[in-house]
Scaffold this motif. Structure first.
Motif, short mmCIF file in Angstrom:
data_model
loop_
_atom_site.label_atom_id
_atom_site.label_comp_id
_atom_site.label_asym_id
_atom_site.label_seq_id
_atom_site.Cartn_x
_atom_site.Cartn_y
_atom_site.Cartn_z
N CYS A 1 2.76 -13.86 0.49
CA CYS A 1 3.28 -13.47 -0.81
C CYS A 1 2.62 -12.17 -1.26
N PHE A 2 3.23 -11.54 -2.26
CA PHE A 2 2.70 -10.28 -2.77
C PHE A 2 3.13 -10.09 -4.22
N ALA A 3 2.42 -9.22 -4.92
CA ALA A 3 2.76 -8.86 -6.29
C ALA A 3 2.39 -7.39 -6.49
N THR A 4 3.06 -6.74 -7.42
CA THR A 4 2.87 -5.31 -7.62
C THR A 4 2.57 -5.00 -9.08
N ALA A 5 1.74 -3.96 -9.27
CA ALA A 5 1.41 -3.44 -10.59
C ALA A 5 1.40 -1.92 -10.49
N LYS A 6 1.07 -1.26 -11.58
CA LYS A 6 0.95 0.21 -11.60
C LYS A 6 -0.47 0.57 -12.02
N ASP A 7 -1.01 1.64 -11.42
CA ASP A 7 -2.30 2.14 -11.88
C ASP A 7 -2.05 3.05 -13.08
N PRO A 8 -3.11 3.55 -13.74
CA PRO A 8 -2.91 4.38 -14.93
C PRO A 8 -2.10 5.66 -14.72
N SER A 9 -1.96 6.12 -13.48
CA SER A 9 -1.14 7.30 -13.20
C SER A 9 0.28 6.94 -12.79
N GLY A 10 0.61 5.65 -12.82
CA GLY A 10 1.97 5.21 -12.48
C GLY A 10 2.21 4.95 -11.01
N ASN A 11 1.16 4.96 -10.20
CA ASN A 11 1.30 4.68 -8.77
C ASN A 11 1.42 3.17 -8.54
#
Length: 121
Positions: free
Chosen positions: A98-108
């Motif tokens: 399984c996996f999940a995604t987020a964004k860092d403060p620069s939008g990456n």
């Protein structure tokens, strides 16, 4: 073949990224006087992240790359990250991981995935 040693992230938010990757993924930062690049060293010998100031023409989050961190227990990691202020999107089920995604403060895009822990047949 030589191993991957470093990834460069162009950003206008160096201090925010230092806080983000050190707080959520255990990186240690190294700043050398006179060098505009900040090096983030991986806690267990993985690839380092080099934070490089973005030029005026570079847009945040416009890359075709995603950083993927190997995590054995994705739901537990996401829950702990949420307690520290990082919200991942839904946890997706794939072929045995399984996996999940987020964004860092620069939008990456930043992902946590258990794929590395799947035992091959």
């Amino acid at each position: 073949m030589p191993p991957l040693g470093r990834l460069v992230i162009y950003t206008k938010k160096i201090d925010a990224l230092v806080d983000f990757y050190c707080s959520h993924f255990g990186y240690q930062h190294l700043r050398i006087e006179g060098d505009r690049i900040v090096e983030l060293r991986a806690p267990d010998g993985g690839a380092s992240l080099l934070l490089h100031p973005a030029s005026k023409g570079q847009k945040a989050g416009q890359s075709l790359i995603k950083l993927v961190f190997d995590v054995q227990d994705v739901p537990a990691f996401c829950e702990k990250a949420k307690e520290r202020g990082l919200d991942f999107g839904p946890i997706h089920q794939a072929d045995g991981y399984c996996f999940a995604t987020a964004k860092d403060p620069s939008g990456n895009s930043v992902s946590v995935s258990s794929r590395a822990f799947v035992v091959s047949p």
